[in-house]
Design an enzyme around this catalytic site. Structure first.
Site, mmCIF file in Angstrom:
data_model
loop_
_atom_site.group_PDB
_atom_site.id
_atom_site.type_symbol
_atom_site.label_atom_id
_atom_site.label_comp_id
_atom_site.label_asym_id
_atom_site.label_seq_id
_atom_site.Cartn_x
_atom_site.Cartn_y
_atom_site.Cartn_z
ATOM 1 N N GLY A 32 2.563 11.226 14.376
ATOM 2 C CA GLY A 32 2.825 11.819 13.138
ATOM 3 C C GLY A 32 2.215 10.910 11.969
ATOM 4 N N THR B 280 0.026 10.331 9.064
ATOM 5 C CA THR B 280 -0.504 11.386 8.148
ATOM 6 C C THR B 280 -1.449 10.676 7.108
ATOM 7 O OG1 THR B 280 1.366 10.758 6.627
ATOM 8 C CG2 THR B 280 1.459 12.890 7.991
ATOM 9 N N HIS C 245 -0.612 1.395 8.454
ATOM 10 C CA HIS C 245 0.544 0.742 7.542
ATOM 11 C C HIS C 245 1.774 0.670 8.536
ATOM 12 C CE1 HIS C 245 0.188 5.399 7.707
ATOM 13 N NE2 HIS C 245 1.624 5.055 7.793
ATOM 14 N N HIS D 298 5.705 0.853 8.577
ATOM 15 C CA HIS D 298 6.935 1.169 7.957
ATOM 16 C C HIS D 298 8.020 0.120 8.125
ATOM 17 C CE1 HIS D 298 5.913 5.503 7.445
ATOM 18 N NE2 HIS D 298 4.959 5.294 8.360
ATOM 19 N N CYS E 55 -6.108 3.233 -0.426
ATOM 20 C CA CYS E 55 -7.183 2.335 -1.033
ATOM 21 C C CYS E 55 -6.952 2.669 -2.532
ATOM 22 C CB CYS E 55 -8.478 2.773 -0.535
ATOM 23 S SG CYS E 55 -8.706 2.212 1.052
ATOM 24 N N CYS F 45 -9.144 7.715 0.468
ATOM 25 C CA CYS F 45 -7.854 7.081 1.075
ATOM 26 C C CYS F 45 -6.983 7.133 0.060
ATOM 27 C CB CYS F 45 -8.347 5.806 1.888
ATOM 28 S SG CYS F 45 -6.712 4.992 2.242
ATOM 29 N N ASN G 280 2.843 4.408 13.021
ATOM 30 C CA ASN G 280 2.558 5.737 13.856
ATOM 31 C C ASN G 280 1.128 5.700 13.928
ATOM 32 O OD1 ASN G 280 5.445 6.808 13.974
ATOM 33 N ND2 ASN G 280 5.036 7.234 11.516
HETATM 34 P P1 AMP Z 1 2.635 8.222 8.431
HETATM 35 O O1 AMP Z 1 3.327 9.252 8.536
HETATM 36 O O2 AMP Z 1 3.169 7.051 9.398
HETATM 37 O O3 AMP Z 1 1.274 7.947 8.252
HETATM 38 O O4 AMP Z 1 3.494 7.635 6.834
HETATM 39 C C1 AMP Z 1 2.799 7.818 5.647
HETATM 40 C C2 AMP Z 1 3.651 7.425 4.773
HETATM 41 O O5 AMP Z 1 3.009 7.276 3.337
HETATM 42 C C3 AMP Z 1 4.862 8.612 4.483
HETATM 43 O O6 AMP Z 1 6.288 8.052 5.021
HETATM 44 C C4 AMP Z 1 4.962 8.907 2.958
HETATM 45 O O7 AMP Z 1 5.948 9.146 2.546
HETATM 46 C C5 AMP Z 1 3.809 7.922 2.645
HETATM 47 N N1 AMP Z 1 3.330 7.887 1.244
HETATM 48 C C6 AMP Z 1 2.257 8.806 1.073
HETATM 49 N N2 AMP Z 1 1.902 8.915 -0.041
HETATM 50 C C7 AMP Z 1 2.624 7.899 -0.717
HETATM 51 C C8 AMP Z 1 2.428 7.279 -2.090
HETATM 52 N N3 AMP Z 1 1.593 7.709 -3.005
HETATM 53 N N4 AMP Z 1 3.146 6.232 -2.301
HETATM 54 C C9 AMP Z 1 4.085 5.718 -1.424
HETATM 55 N N5 AMP Z 1 4.255 6.309 -0.190
HETATM 56 C C10 AMP Z 1 3.282 7.276 0.200
#
Ligand code: AMP
Length: 114
Positions: free
Chosen positions: A93, A95, A100, A102, A7, A4, A87
């Site tokens: 969406g 990912t 988390h 936002h 993590c 992860c 999300n």
């Molecule tokens: P989600 O699409 O809601 O799962 O959001 C995942 C978010 O994590 C996206 O906005 C990415 O830009 C962000 N993200 C992915 N890797 C990193 C990282 N190493 N540092 C900061 N943000 C990240």
């Protein structure tokens, strides 16, 4: 959790621009910002997403909102307004499968979101 990415940020195995940390949560800037201010707030406990919230772990969600309110005041956008987004799952969406929130601020945020 080993694979992860969030993590790994918590364990400092990969870098992040950290805004706030305590024993339960971490807040850091999103690497691909969608607003002039865009941070992510995560629990240190690995929880896959909103579908994995139960009576056992739900207190962390309230605590995360408490931390967000505190940071919003410190950063100076509490009064003008901001958006908190979670999300959950493929159609939304999601990912990264570590829950988390936002926090987007410092621009007009359209409604409904895409
Ligand atoms: P989600 O699409 O809601 O799962 O959001 C995942 C978010 O994590 C996206 O906005 C990415 O830009 C962000 N993200 C992915 N890797 C990193 C990282 N190493 N540092 C900061 N943000 C990240």
């Amino acid at each position: 959790m080993e694979d992860c990415i969030f993590c790994k940020i918590i364990k400092r195995e990969i870098p992040a621009n950290i805004i706030y940390e305590d024993e339960r949560v971490l807040a850091f800037y999103d690497v691909d910002p969608k607003a002039p201010f865009h941070m992510l707030v995560i629990p240190k406990e690995h929880i896959e997403g909103a579908n994995a919230i139960t009576g056992e772990n739900s207190s962390i969600v309230g605590y995360i909102f408490e931390v967000i309110a505190k940071i919003a005041k410190e950063q100076g956008f509490a009064e003008e307004g901001y958006r908190i987004v979670n999300n959950c799952g493929e159609k939304a969406g999601q990912t990264v499968h570590h829950i988390h929130f936002h926090v987007l601020a410092r621009r007009d945020l359209g409604w409904p979101p895409g």
